[in-house]
Design a protein around this motif. Structure first.
Motif, PDB file in Angstrom:
ATOM      1  N   THR A 146       0.872  -1.176   0.000  1.00  0.00           N
ATOM      2  CA  THR A 146       0.000   0.000   0.000  1.00  0.00           C
ATOM      3  C   THR A 146       0.909   1.226   0.000  1.00  0.00           C
ATOM      4  N   ASP A 147       0.327   2.393  -0.199  1.00  0.00           N
ATOM      5  CA  ASP A 147       1.123   3.627  -0.141  1.00  0.00           C
ATOM      6  C   ASP A 147       1.882   3.695   1.173  1.00  0.00           C
ATOM      7  N   GLU A 148       1.208   3.260   2.251  1.00  0.00           N
ATOM      8  CA  GLU A 148       1.744   3.459   3.591  1.00  0.00           C
ATOM      9  C   GLU A 148       2.958   2.572   3.866  1.00  0.00           C
ATOM     10  N   ASN A 149       2.814   1.239   3.705  1.00  0.00           N
ATOM     11  CA  ASN A 149       3.968   0.385   4.025  1.00  0.00           C
ATOM     12  C   ASN A 149       5.063   0.518   2.969  1.00  0.00           C
ATOM     13  N   TRP A 150       4.692   0.941   1.747  1.00  0.00           N
ATOM     14  CA  TRP A 150       5.709   1.229   0.735  1.00  0.00           C
ATOM     15  C   TRP A 150       6.595   2.389   1.207  1.00  0.00           C
ATOM     16  N   ALA A 151       5.937   3.462   1.654  1.00  0.00           N
ATOM     17  CA  ALA A 151       6.695   4.647   2.080  1.00  0.00           C
ATOM     18  C   ALA A 151       7.628   4.307   3.237  1.00  0.00           C
ATOM     19  N   MET A 152       7.126   3.543   4.214  1.00  0.00           N
ATOM     20  CA  MET A 152       7.943   3.182   5.373  1.00  0.00           C
ATOM     21  C   MET A 152       9.114   2.290   4.957  1.00  0.00           C
ATOM     22  N   THR A 153       8.870   1.372   4.028  1.00  0.00           N
ATOM     23  CA  THR A 153       9.928   0.459   3.590  1.00  0.00           C
ATOM     24  C   THR A 153      10.996   1.201   2.794  1.00  0.00           C
ATOM     25  N   VAL A 154      10.557   2.097   1.918  1.00  0.00           N
ATOM     26  CA  VAL A 154      11.525   2.859   1.129  1.00  0.00           C
ATOM     27  C   VAL A 154      12.371   3.742   2.049  1.00  0.00           C
ATOM     28  N   ALA A 155      11.728   4.301   3.088  1.00  0.00           N
ATOM     29  CA  ALA A 155      12.474   5.114   4.050  1.00  0.00           C
ATOM     30  C   ALA A 155      13.504   4.249   4.771  1.00  0.00           C
TER      31      ALA A 155
END
Lengths: 102, 241
Positions: free
Chosen positions: B119-128
């Motif tokens: 999802t947008d959310e876990n994608w953003a956290m993983t990329v960070a």
């Protein structure tokens, strides 16, 4: 608990295209453009789709709905809270309709 | 890298991913609650809510679907529903492509299945986390499972709340759709480069809605606006170069 074949087909179709797009990104990762026209286009799609969805509803709405839309936007910009913004819009429409009717 | 690590590392990374996603899971929950209320208003049955949230599991596409949904099966626009989901989700091509470094060279097809939980959310956290030298498939999955549970459970709560109201229009709830979409749109504002695509999308949609029945204005406006945005962006870069 009921559903129809039409609804099941629609939902399964939506699920299939969604996983297909997500999986394609990973599988084609080395061949996808990271910048340039195509990448910019993909990035702009969700905002444009939402704008296209909202705009006709806003201009065909009643004056009560126009005021409520302003309230919704104002509350969202101030609080960044979706639920508060929606509640403000709904409450505003309710109140204005109450005043006009009464 | 972590792909060679022992199994216990998976659960450790899974929990780390879930923990990192707790703040964003709260925002997923807020959207989930609103979606559940609106889904009830749009005429979805409980089993349809469970199927759509469980299988499609994509917030923006599900919100757009509610606008297209009809309670009478014979008039359910199956084609437009699927097409809209495809178009709204196309941007995931860019998101999941950036996760490629987490996966080994071989066996990418199994990894493709795990994309379901992105999802947008876990994608953003993983990329960070990747930018800090961390991140793993397990980390991504941990956040995804948390987001899934948060989305599904709040959808059901919202659906229950929605069914407690017999006549939505009496309480102004018929405006909840427009209000929600407006707030979702404002939440996507990233800067002045959004102005042209949004204006073009709005105008194209308004004109199309005047002349064409059905939901074509969403497709026409969405394509016109996003193409205009891309044109402006590419032109600007050309000038700076």
């Amino acid at each position: 608990m009921h559903t129809t074949p039409e609804a099941v087909i629609a939902i399964l179709g939506m699920a299939l295209v969604t996983i297909a797009v997500k999986a394609s990104g990973l599988l084609l990762a080395d061949r996808l453009p990271r910048e340039g026209f195509a990448a910019a286009w993909l990035r702009h799609i969700p905002g444009a789709v939402l704008a296209a969805l909202v705009a006709p509803a806003l201009i065909t709405g009643s004056p009560a709905e126009a005021v409520a839309a302003l309230a919704t936007g104002g509350v969202f910009i101030l609080t960044r809270n979706l639920f508060a913004a929606m509640a403000a819009g709904v409450a505003m429409v309710y109140l204005i309709r109450l005043l006009i009717a009464g | 890298m972590s792909t060679l690590a022992a199994p216990y590392r998976f659960s450790e990374q899974f929990c780390a991913g879930a923990r990192a996603c707790v703040p964003v899971a709260i925002s997923v929950a807020a959207y989930g609650l609103v979606w559940g209320v609106l889904a009830r208003g749009a005429g979805l049955s409980l089993i349809e809510v469970v199927m759509m949230s469980g299988l499609v599991f994509a917030g923006s596409a599900q919100f757009v679907a509610l606008d297209l949904w009809t309670a009478t099966p014979s008039s359910l626009p199956i084609g437009p529903l699927i097409l809209a989901a495809l178009i709204v989700n196309l941007r995931y091509l860019l998101l999941t492509a950036t996760l490629r470094p987490l996966y080994p060279e071989k066996g990418l097809w199994r990894g493709a299945l795990s994309m379901y939980l992105v999802t947008d959310e876990n994608w953003a956290m993983t990329v960070a986390a990747m930018a800090r030298g961390g991140g793993s498939v397990a980390f991504l999955m941990g956040g995804g499972v948390l987001a899934w549970i948060s989305w599904m459970s709040t959808n059901l709560i919202g659906y229950g709340l929605g069914s407690a109201i017999d006549d939505p229009a009496r309480w102004g709830l018929d405006f909840a759709f427009t209000a929600t979409f407006l707030a979702l749109l404002l939440g996507m504002w990233k800067g002045r480069s959004d102005l042209v695509p949004w204006l073009v999308a709005a105008l194209a949609a308004i004109v199309t809605a005047q002349f064409v029945e059905g939901s074509w204005h969403i497709l026409v406006g969405g394509l016109a606006g996003s193409l205009a945005g891309a044109l402006v962006e590419v032109r600007k870069h050309a000038h700076h170069a």
